[in-house]
Design a protein around this motif. Structure first.
Motif, PDB file in Angstrom:
ATOM      1  N   VAL A 237       0.836  -1.206   0.000  1.00 54.53           N
ATOM      2  CA  VAL A 237       0.000   0.000   0.000  1.00 54.53           C
ATOM      3  C   VAL A 237       0.870   1.255   0.000  1.00 54.53           C
ATOM      4  O   VAL A 237       0.629   2.206  -0.755  1.00 54.53           O
TER       5      VAL A 237
ATOM      6  N   VAL B 198       0.822   3.972  -2.929  1.00 56.89           N
ATOM      7  CA  VAL B 198       0.475   5.367  -2.609  1.00 56.89           C
ATOM      8  C   VAL B 198       1.649   6.293  -2.943  1.00 56.89           C
ATOM      9  O   VAL B 198       1.480   7.382  -3.498  1.00 56.89           O
TER      10      VAL B 198
ATOM     11  N   PHE C  85       1.776   6.729  -6.653  1.00 57.33           N
ATOM     12  CA  PHE C  85       0.684   7.597  -7.091  1.00 57.33           C
ATOM     13  C   PHE C  85       0.980   9.056  -6.747  1.00 57.33           C
ATOM     14  O   PHE C  85       0.801   9.950  -7.575  1.00 57.33           O
ATOM     15  N   ALA C  86       1.466   9.245  -5.517  1.00 56.86           N
ATOM     16  CA  ALA C  86       1.762  10.620  -5.078  1.00 56.86           C
ATOM     17  C   ALA C  86       2.861  11.229  -5.943  1.00 56.86           C
ATOM     18  O   ALA C  86       2.786  12.392  -6.340  1.00 56.86           O
TER      19      ALA C  86
ATOM     20  N   GLN D 118       1.575  12.141  -9.405  1.00 62.45           N
ATOM     21  CA  GLN D 118       0.625  13.248  -9.430  1.00 62.45           C
ATOM     22  C   GLN D 118       1.241  14.570  -8.993  1.00 62.45           C
ATOM     23  O   GLN D 118       0.591  15.598  -9.029  1.00 62.45           O
TER      24      GLN D 118
ATOM     25  N   ASN E  10       2.887  17.993  -8.790  1.00 63.07           N
ATOM     26  CA  ASN E  10       3.018  19.075  -9.777  1.00 63.07           C
ATOM     27  C   ASN E  10       4.393  19.713  -9.662  1.00 63.07           C
ATOM     28  O   ASN E  10       4.725  20.293  -8.650  1.00 63.07           O
TER      29      ASN E  10
ATOM     30  N   ALA F  97      -4.917   4.467   2.987  1.00 63.38           N
ATOM     31  CA  ALA F  97      -4.511   4.680   1.593  1.00 63.38           C
ATOM     32  C   ALA F  97      -5.506   5.569   0.858  1.00 63.38           C
ATOM     33  O   ALA F  97      -5.124   6.494   0.130  1.00 63.38           O
TER      34      ALA F  97
ATOM     35  N   ILE G 212      -5.089   9.180   1.855  1.00 59.27           N
ATOM     36  CA  ILE G 212      -3.944   9.832   1.197  1.00 59.27           C
ATOM     37  C   ILE G 212      -4.273  10.140  -0.260  1.00 59.27           C
ATOM     38  O   ILE G 212      -4.010  11.235  -0.764  1.00 59.27           O
ATOM     39  N   ILE G 213      -4.884   9.133  -0.938  1.00 57.59           N
ATOM     40  CA  ILE G 213      -5.200   9.331  -2.364  1.00 57.59           C
ATOM     41  C   ILE G 213      -6.198  10.472  -2.547  1.00 57.59           C
ATOM     42  O   ILE G 213      -6.017  11.343  -3.403  1.00 57.59           O
TER      43      ILE G 213
ATOM     44  N   ILE H 111      -4.481  13.768  -2.026  1.00 52.73           N
ATOM     45  CA  ILE H 111      -3.664  14.165  -3.185  1.00 52.73           C
ATOM     46  C   ILE H 111      -4.553  14.669  -4.314  1.00 52.73           C
ATOM     47  O   ILE H 111      -4.263  15.678  -4.960  1.00 52.73           O
ATOM     48  N   LEU H 112      -5.668  13.921  -4.551  1.00 49.67           N
ATOM     49  CA  LEU H 112      -6.588  14.338  -5.620  1.00 49.67           C
ATOM     50  C   LEU H 112      -7.167  15.719  -5.347  1.00 49.67           C
ATOM     51  O   LEU H 112      -7.290  16.548  -6.258  1.00 49.67           O
TER      52      LEU H 112
ATOM     53  N   ASN I 224      -4.485  18.246  -5.996  1.00 48.57           N
ATOM     54  CA  ASN I 224      -4.275  18.402  -7.437  1.00 48.57           C
ATOM     55  C   ASN I 224      -5.399  19.181  -8.093  1.00 48.57           C
ATOM     56  O   ASN I 224      -5.175  20.004  -8.977  1.00 48.57           O
TER      57      ASN I 224
ATOM     58  N   ASN J 127      -4.870  22.762  -7.254  1.00 46.43           N
ATOM     59  CA  ASN J 127      -3.745  23.316  -8.038  1.00 46.43           C
ATOM     60  C   ASN J 127      -4.144  23.551  -9.486  1.00 46.43           C
ATOM     61  O   ASN J 127      -3.765  24.554 -10.097  1.00 46.43           O
TER      62      ASN J 127
ATOM     63  N   GLN K 196      -4.116  26.970 -11.478  1.00 45.80           N
ATOM     64  CA  GLN K 196      -3.357  27.119 -12.729  1.00 45.80           C
ATOM     65  C   GLN K 196      -4.229  27.657 -13.849  1.00 45.80           C
ATOM     66  O   GLN K 196      -3.791  28.472 -14.653  1.00 45.80           O
TER      67      GLN K 196
END
Lengths: 99, 172
Positions: free
Chosen positions: A18, A22, A25-26, A29, A31, B22, B25-26, B29-30, B33, B36, B40
């Motif tokens: 996991v 993760v 993925f991080a 993604q 920027n 998990a 965290i995902i 991040i999404l 993003n 951001n 932008q």
């Protein structure tokens, strides 16, 4: 003991998996900060200066060695009406800016 | 029976915790993003509008100096030469900006046209452009005057090249 051992291996493997997924993925993604803006700004500045300074017959900043992180140059070729490129009398004026 | 139930419960709980961790965290991040990306997009819209306005400012015949011949006939406009008389009265439409935008043009920190930059606006795009000025209030600039600048004559009526800052922002 045996069951506990199996559970520990499973849990650690799952946790590592996991965390790896993760992390991947991080990272994918994330920027990255763009460098287009300062370079674009420098390009515009040197272009403006080459036009404006030409009207006043000024040379501007002609630094030949890059010293900063971002640098843009504009080279202007000046033709007199009496000159041709074959005669190699074209004047070259280079204007550079850095940040 | 008891052992199996216990093993299943621990596995399930640990797995659930890991999955929630998990997913958290995902989603985090999404969300970041997405924020951001939105920022932008806003910046890119402002940047395009600001660059267009700056290009119009330095090149539009309605805003730049007009060169005339000795008899006063207009010849052509000079890019990067801002006519103070023309620039002082410009509007957002003159700079090709949408109606919900505002602008500020500052010369050495002093407002030349537009409005003062609001302190509470979150998104402002600014750009410095190298220009020079001429005031056509007294008389239009002739080719003769123009050539005096080219040859470095002190009688040159144009200012030395300097930076002018154009800023734009969207009105809420």
């Amino acid at each position: 003991m045996k069951k506990g051992f199996i559970f520990t291996i499973d849990a650690i493997t799952a946790l590592l998996l996991v965390m790896a997924l993760v992390g991947l993925f991080a990272t994918s993604q994330e920027n990255n900060p763009t460098v287009n803006v300062p370079v674009d700004s420098l390009n515009q500045k040197t272009l403006d200066q080459s036009i404006a300074f030409n009207y006043f017959n000024q040379t501007g900043n002609q630094a030949s060695t890059p010293t900063a992180q971002y640098r843009a140059c504009n080279i202007q070729y000046i033709y007199d009406f009496t000159e041709t490129q074959l005669e190699k009398k074209v004047k070259e004026r280079k204007i550079c800016e850095e940040i | 029976m008891n052992d199996h139930a216990q093993i299943f419960s621990l596995d399930a709980i640990i797995s659930l915790i890991l999955v929630i961790f998990a997913l958290g965290i995902i989603f985090g991040i999404l969300e970041t993003n997405s924020y951001n990306l939105k920022e932008q997009q806003i910046f890119e819209e402002l940047r395009i509008a600001g660059r267009t306005a700056a290009n119009v400012l330095i090149a539009s015949p309605e805003l730049t100096c007009t060169l005339t011949n000795s008899s006063g006939t207009e010849l052509f406009s000079i890019t990067h030469c801002l006519d103070i008389q023309k620039v002082q009265g410009i509007s957002t439409q003159d700079l090709e900006l949408p109606s919900d935008y505002q602008f500020s043009i500052q010369r050495t920190g002093i407002l030349l046209a537009g409005e003062m930059i609001p302190e509470n606006s979150a998104h402002i795009y600014s750009e410095k452009r190298t220009v020079f000025f001429y005031d056509s209030l007294a008389e239009p600039i002739t080719k003769q005057k123009w050539m005096e600048c080219k040859t470095g004559n002190p009688a040159c009526a144009l200012t030395e090249p300097e930076e002018v800052m154009i800023s734009i922002w969207r009105v809420p």
